[in-house]
Motif scaffolding. Structure first.
Motif, PDB file in Angstrom:
ATOM      1  N   GLN A   2       0.830  -1.191   0.000  1.00 58.05           N
ATOM      2  CA  GLN A   2       0.000   0.000   0.000  1.00 58.05           C
ATOM      3  C   GLN A   2       0.873   1.253   0.000  1.00 58.05           C
ATOM      4  O   GLN A   2       1.857   1.343   0.730  1.00 58.05           O
ATOM      5  N   GLU A   3       0.495   2.219  -0.831  1.00 62.18           N
ATOM      6  CA  GLU A   3       1.226   3.485  -0.884  1.00 62.18           C
ATOM      7  C   GLU A   3       0.890   4.313   0.357  1.00 62.18           C
ATOM      8  O   GLU A   3      -0.263   4.394   0.772  1.00 62.18           O
ATOM      9  N   ILE A   4       1.912   4.910   0.940  1.00 65.41           N
ATOM     10  CA  ILE A   4       1.738   5.706   2.154  1.00 65.41           C
ATOM     11  C   ILE A   4       1.497   7.159   1.763  1.00 65.41           C
ATOM     12  O   ILE A   4       2.271   7.752   1.012  1.00 65.41           O
ATOM     13  N   GLU A   5       0.429   7.718   2.298  1.00 67.17           N
ATOM     14  CA  GLU A   5       0.095   9.120   2.060  1.00 67.17           C
ATOM     15  C   GLU A   5       1.135  10.002   2.761  1.00 67.17           C
ATOM     16  O   GLU A   5       1.300   9.913   3.981  1.00 67.17           O
ATOM     17  N   PRO A   6       1.865  10.827   2.007  1.00 67.75           N
ATOM     18  CA  PRO A   6       2.842  11.698   2.672  1.00 67.75           C
ATOM     19  C   PRO A   6       2.130  12.824   3.432  1.00 67.75           C
ATOM     20  O   PRO A   6       1.061  13.277   3.024  1.00 67.75           O
ATOM     21  N   LEU A   7       2.702  13.227   4.545  1.00 66.10           N
ATOM     22  CA  LEU A   7       2.163  14.348   5.295  1.00 66.10           C
ATOM     23  C   LEU A   7       2.683  15.637   4.677  1.00 66.10           C
ATOM     24  O   LEU A   7       3.871  15.743   4.357  1.00 66.10           O
ATOM     25  N   THR A   8       1.793  16.608   4.522  1.00 67.23           N
ATOM     26  CA  THR A   8       2.130  17.869   3.875  1.00 67.23           C
ATOM     27  C   THR A   8       1.662  19.024   4.752  1.00 67.23           C
ATOM     28  O   THR A   8       0.578  18.963   5.349  1.00 67.23           O
ATOM     29  N   TYR A   9       2.458  20.063   4.817  1.00 64.73           N
ATOM     30  CA  TYR A   9       2.096  21.257   5.581  1.00 64.73           C
ATOM     31  C   TYR A   9       0.755  21.814   5.109  1.00 64.73           C
ATOM     32  O   TYR A   9       0.462  21.832   3.918  1.00 64.73           O
ATOM     33  N   GLY A  10      -0.058  22.251   6.095  1.00 59.10           N
ATOM     34  CA  GLY A  10      -1.319  22.913   5.798  1.00 59.10           C
ATOM     35  C   GLY A  10      -2.469  21.982   5.435  1.00 59.10           C
ATOM     36  O   GLY A  10      -3.552  22.454   5.111  1.00 59.10           O
ATOM     37  N   ARG A  11      -2.284  20.685   5.499  1.00 56.54           N
ATOM     38  CA  ARG A  11      -3.323  19.726   5.102  1.00 56.54           C
ATOM     39  C   ARG A  11      -3.931  19.042   6.322  1.00 56.54           C
ATOM     40  O   ARG A  11      -3.315  18.960   7.380  1.00 56.54           O
ATOM     41  N   TYR A  12      -5.136  18.529   6.135  1.00 53.30           N
ATOM     42  CA  TYR A  12      -5.872  17.806   7.170  1.00 53.30           C
ATOM     43  C   TYR A  12      -5.711  16.305   6.951  1.00 53.30           C
ATOM     44  O   TYR A  12      -5.732  15.832   5.809  1.00 53.30           O
ATOM     45  N   TYR A  13      -5.600  15.552   8.074  1.00 57.16           N
ATOM     46  CA  TYR A  13      -5.405  14.102   7.995  1.00 57.16           C
ATOM     47  C   TYR A  13      -6.165  13.369   9.089  1.00 57.16           C
ATOM     48  O   TYR A  13      -6.285  13.861  10.213  1.00 57.16           O
ATOM     49  N   ASN A  67       1.106  25.101   8.818  1.00 53.58           N
ATOM     50  CA  ASN A  67       1.913  25.590   7.704  1.00 53.58           C
ATOM     51  C   ASN A  67       3.349  25.780   8.178  1.00 53.58           C
ATOM     52  O   ASN A  67       3.605  25.925   9.375  1.00 53.58           O
ATOM     53  N   VAL A  68       4.286  25.798   7.247  1.00 54.96           N
ATOM     54  CA  VAL A  68       5.698  25.954   7.589  1.00 54.96           C
ATOM     55  C   VAL A  68       5.916  27.210   8.430  1.00 54.96           C
ATOM     56  O   VAL A  68       6.602  27.165   9.441  1.00 54.96           O
ATOM     57  N   ASP A  69       5.302  28.327   8.033  1.00 55.99           N
ATOM     58  CA  ASP A  69       5.521  29.565   8.780  1.00 55.99           C
ATOM     59  C   ASP A  69       4.983  29.477  10.204  1.00 55.99           C
ATOM     60  O   ASP A  69       5.534  30.087  11.116  1.00 55.99           O
ATOM     61  N   GLU A  70       3.932  28.713  10.437  1.00 51.61           N
ATOM     62  CA  GLU A  70       3.432  28.511  11.800  1.00 51.61           C
ATOM     63  C   GLU A  70       4.451  27.736  12.634  1.00 51.61           C
ATOM     64  O   GLU A  70       4.647  28.021  13.807  1.00 51.61           O
ATOM     65  N   CYS A  71       5.080  26.756  12.036  1.00 52.43           N
ATOM     66  CA  CYS A  71       6.098  25.965  12.736  1.00 52.43           C
ATOM     67  C   CYS A  71       7.347  26.795  12.992  1.00 52.43           C
ATOM     68  O   CYS A  71       7.972  26.664  14.036  1.00 52.43           O
ATOM     69  N   LEU A  72       7.699  27.652  12.066  1.00 52.86           N
ATOM     70  CA  LEU A  72       8.904  28.464  12.216  1.00 52.86           C
ATOM     71  C   LEU A  72       8.755  29.507  13.311  1.00 52.86           C
ATOM     72  O   LEU A  72       9.748  29.975  13.856  1.00 52.86           O
ATOM     73  N   ASN A  73       7.529  29.871  13.653  1.00 55.96           N
ATOM     74  CA  ASN A  73       7.295  30.846  14.714  1.00 55.96           C
ATOM     75  C   ASN A  73       7.402  30.247  16.106  1.00 55.96           C
ATOM     76  O   ASN A  73       7.353  30.952  17.091  1.00 55.96           O
ATOM     77  N   LEU A  74       7.550  28.935  16.180  1.00 60.49           N
ATOM     78  CA  LEU A  74       7.672  28.268  17.470  1.00 60.49           C
ATOM     79  C   LEU A  74       9.114  28.307  17.947  1.00 60.49           C
ATOM     80  O   LEU A  74      10.049  28.296  17.150  1.00 60.49           O
ATOM     81  N   THR A  75       9.319  28.340  19.237  1.00 64.26           N
ATOM     82  CA  THR A  75      10.654  28.337  19.813  1.00 64.26           C
ATOM     83  C   THR A  75      11.422  27.103  19.352  1.00 64.26           C
ATOM     84  O   THR A  75      10.901  25.993  19.362  1.00 64.26           O
ATOM     85  N   GLY A  76      12.648  27.322  18.924  1.00 64.50           N
ATOM     86  CA  GLY A  76      13.486  26.209  18.498  1.00 64.50           C
ATOM     87  C   GLY A  76      13.386  25.890  17.014  1.00 64.50           C
ATOM     88  O   GLY A  76      14.092  25.039  16.507  1.00 64.50           O
ATOM     89  N   PHE A  77      12.501  26.585  16.301  1.00 66.57           N
ATOM     90  CA  PHE A  77      12.333  26.338  14.870  1.00 66.57           C
ATOM     91  C   PHE A  77      12.600  27.626  14.083  1.00 66.57           C
ATOM     92  O   PHE A  77      11.848  27.961  13.182  1.00 66.57           O
ATOM     93  N   GLU A  78      13.667  28.312  14.433  1.00 63.91           N
ATOM     94  CA  GLU A  78      13.919  29.610  13.833  1.00 63.91           C
ATOM     95  C   GLU A  78      14.285  29.538  12.350  1.00 63.91           C
ATOM     96  O   GLU A  78      14.147  30.498  11.631  1.00 63.91           O
ATOM     97  N   ASN A  79      14.755  28.374  11.903  1.00 69.86           N
ATOM     98  CA  ASN A  79      15.054  28.230  10.489  1.00 69.86           C
ATOM     99  C   ASN A  79      14.673  26.824  10.043  1.00 69.86           C
ATOM    100  O   ASN A  79      14.406  25.947  10.851  1.00 69.86           O
TER     101      ASN A  79
END
Length: 143
Positions: A2-13, A67-79
């Motif tokens: 079975q093909e595994i659905e990749p997780l993508t930023y901004g999507r619902y699962y 979204n990526v920008d939401e994750c980047l705003n968290l402490t420890g994810f500056e880049n």
């Protein structure tokens, strides 16, 4: 295979898994609490949770990967170098829980089926049906 659905930023699962061989994932109340503590540590920084259920031998989650920008705003994810592949956060949760579970109960081996299942939610109607499914999962009809 079975093909595994990749997780993508901004999507619902819809994310779910069972215990290997129908093995219990949760034996007592403290197990549920510990899993949720680890969930908050590993998953909350990268996902919003809309619905969840933890059953004795399986679980279901309805999440939106931030979204990526939401994750980047968290402490420890500056880049971007601080971001792991999205599935790795879930793997870290399952591995941390499994190690603690096996140590506490003096057992060995995998606890969760691999890979964990995930279905992307494409439509509002499917979103609603998954919310109902998750909330009704622990309900058993009386005979």
């Amino acid at each position: 295979m079975q093909e595994i659905e990749p997780l993508t930023y901004g999507r619902y699962y819809h994310i779910y898994s069972h215990g290997v061989g129908n093995r219990d994932l949760f034996r007592e109340t403290d197990n549920y609490d510990y899993f949720l503590d680890l969930y908050d540590k590993h998953i909350s920084p990268i996902a919003e949770t809309y619905a969840w259920v933890l059953m004795k031998n399986h679980f279901h989650l309805l999440v939106r990967i931030r979204n990526v920008d939401e994750c980047l705003n968290l402490t420890g994810f500056e880049n971007l170098s601080g971001l792991k592949p999205l599935h790795q956060h879930f793997s870290n949760l399952f591995n941390a829980y499994t190690k603690a579970f096996n140590k506490y109960y003096e057992t060995r081996g995998s606890l969760f089926e691999r890979p964990f299942k995930r279905k992307r939610i494409h439509h509002k109607a499917y979103f609603k049906s998954i919310v109902l499914y998750i909330h009704n999962n622990p309900v058993h009809p009386v005979k």
